[in-house]
Motif scaffolding. Sequence first.
Motif, PDB file in Angstrom:
ATOM      1  N   VAL A  66      45.965  -9.801 -28.039  1.00 42.91           N
ATOM      2  CA  VAL A  66      47.324  -9.713 -28.572  1.00 42.91           C
ATOM      3  C   VAL A  66      47.326 -10.308 -29.979  1.00 42.91           C
ATOM      4  O   VAL A  66      47.016 -11.498 -30.164  1.00 42.91           O
ATOM      5  CB  VAL A  66      48.336 -10.468 -27.689  1.00 42.91           C
ATOM      6  N   CYS A 110      49.465 -11.507 -33.153  1.00 47.60           N
ATOM      7  CA  CYS A 110      50.816 -12.043 -33.318  1.00 47.60           C
ATOM      8  C   CYS A 110      51.073 -12.308 -34.805  1.00 47.60           C
ATOM      9  O   CYS A 110      50.483 -13.230 -35.376  1.00 47.60           O
ATOM     10  CB  CYS A 110      50.976 -13.337 -32.520  1.00 47.60           C
ATOM     11  N   LEU A 165      52.229  -7.759 -31.301  1.00 48.23           N
ATOM     12  CA  LEU A 165      53.537  -8.343 -31.008  1.00 48.23           C
ATOM     13  C   LEU A 165      54.543  -7.940 -32.082  1.00 48.23           C
ATOM     14  O   LEU A 165      54.228  -7.887 -33.274  1.00 48.23           O
ATOM     15  CB  LEU A 165      53.405  -9.870 -30.972  1.00 48.23           C
ATOM     16  N   LEU A 173      56.358 -10.927 -22.957  1.00 45.73           N
ATOM     17  CA  LEU A 173      54.991 -10.477 -23.198  1.00 45.73           C
ATOM     18  C   LEU A 173      54.301 -10.133 -21.892  1.00 45.73           C
ATOM     19  O   LEU A 173      53.658  -9.078 -21.775  1.00 45.73           O
ATOM     20  CB  LEU A 173      54.194 -11.542 -23.955  1.00 45.73           C
ATOM     21  N   LEU A 222      44.709 -14.404 -27.657  1.00 42.60           N
ATOM     22  CA  LEU A 222      45.822 -14.444 -28.597  1.00 42.60           C
ATOM     23  C   LEU A 222      45.345 -14.880 -29.976  1.00 42.60           C
ATOM     24  O   LEU A 222      44.580 -15.852 -30.107  1.00 42.60           O
ATOM     25  CB  LEU A 222      46.893 -15.430 -28.120  1.00 42.60           C
ATOM     26  N   GLY A 240      47.300 -15.600 -33.664  1.00 46.45           N
ATOM     27  CA  GLY A 240      48.564 -15.610 -34.383  1.00 46.45           C
ATOM     28  C   GLY A 240      48.490 -16.352 -35.691  1.00 46.45           C
ATOM     29  O   GLY A 240      47.794 -17.363 -35.808  1.00 46.45           O
ATOM     30  N   GLY A 275      53.391 -16.318 -35.758  1.00 50.13           N
ATOM     31  CA  GLY A 275      52.535 -15.953 -34.634  1.00 50.13           C
ATOM     32  C   GLY A 275      51.735 -17.116 -34.105  1.00 50.13           C
ATOM     33  O   GLY A 275      51.393 -17.159 -32.904  1.00 50.13           O
ATOM     34  N   PHE A 299      53.998 -18.942 -31.698  1.00 48.30           N
ATOM     35  CA  PHE A 299      54.015 -18.275 -30.402  1.00 48.30           C
ATOM     36  C   PHE A 299      52.703 -18.515 -29.650  1.00 48.30           C
ATOM     37  O   PHE A 299      52.692 -18.856 -28.464  1.00 48.30           O
ATOM     38  CB  PHE A 299      54.250 -16.773 -30.594  1.00 48.30           C
ATOM     39  N   THR A 300      51.586 -18.353 -30.340  1.00 47.34           N
ATOM     40  CA  THR A 300      50.264 -18.485 -29.710  1.00 47.34           C
ATOM     41  C   THR A 300      50.041 -19.880 -29.153  1.00 47.34           C
ATOM     42  O   THR A 300      49.614 -20.038 -28.000  1.00 47.34           O
ATOM     43  CB  THR A 300      49.169 -18.150 -30.729  1.00 47.34           C
TER      44      THR A 300
END
Length: 272
Positions: free
Chosen positions: A51, A53, A83, A109, A125, A127, A131, A134-135
């Motif tokens: 993912v 981010c 994302l 997610l 992940l 980011g 990001g 979020f990560t």
Amino acid sequence: MKLAAILFLIGIAIVSAAEKIETLRLEPAPNMTRAELHFVETVPSPKAVLVLCPGSNGSAENQIRANQWIDFAKNHDLGLVGLSFASPESALHDDTGYYYVSEGSGEKLLEGIRRIFGKDLPLLLYGISGGAHFTSRFEQWKPNRVLTWCAYSAGWWDKPHSSPAAPPGIVACGDEDGRYGASLIYFKQGRAAGNRWLWVSLPKTGHSYSPELDDFVRNYFATILSSRTSRPSWVDIDQEEALPPGVEIHPALSAWLPSEKLFDQWRKIHEP
């Protein structure tokens, strides 16, 4: 669009025109204005999902078009997701926006992964800036769902905690970025808690895209995915030296590499 998102987009050197990007639109959680996941078919039955981010309120749609990430996902049997979450600016600063995964964005997610791939899958992940917010919070929130991660340059961080399920990861920042001090403190707190983290201090780098970090992250992630054949090592982040077995220094001065084979590449991009 935020600066970090723009810098990421202009940093993508090679973009695949042949891959079809699809978008899953989810019902936004409270204090979110957008909840979308962009994805591209890589392999029929992925064993995990990467993912990407992007920066604050940005979209990773163009990031996942990059041949480097598509090839990486295919070579390692990964799904590839970008994302695209957004929240009002005020919510990003009052602990309720999508940066704060326990407020609903994390579940969005996970819901999206189930809908795209038909089942729950472990995550990798990566980011930057927003990001990275979020990560870092996602891997602390659901450590058992994350194989590995990299959080590059957030402006502020929650205090990390340790967990038996805590996945290894990277905290990175450019040494000319105003977020450097906060990022380094977060790394040191995580190491003091016993987490297997690596610090990357990018020389002569501001709050900007780093192709060198991208390359290193791909190799780091690949090593984690093939950990059965790797030999982990500890390094001194100030002296840029590998620590011999049995040598102990303060946890906040040491970092974990999933393989000694990554040492030279880490030392090339890291400058204390």
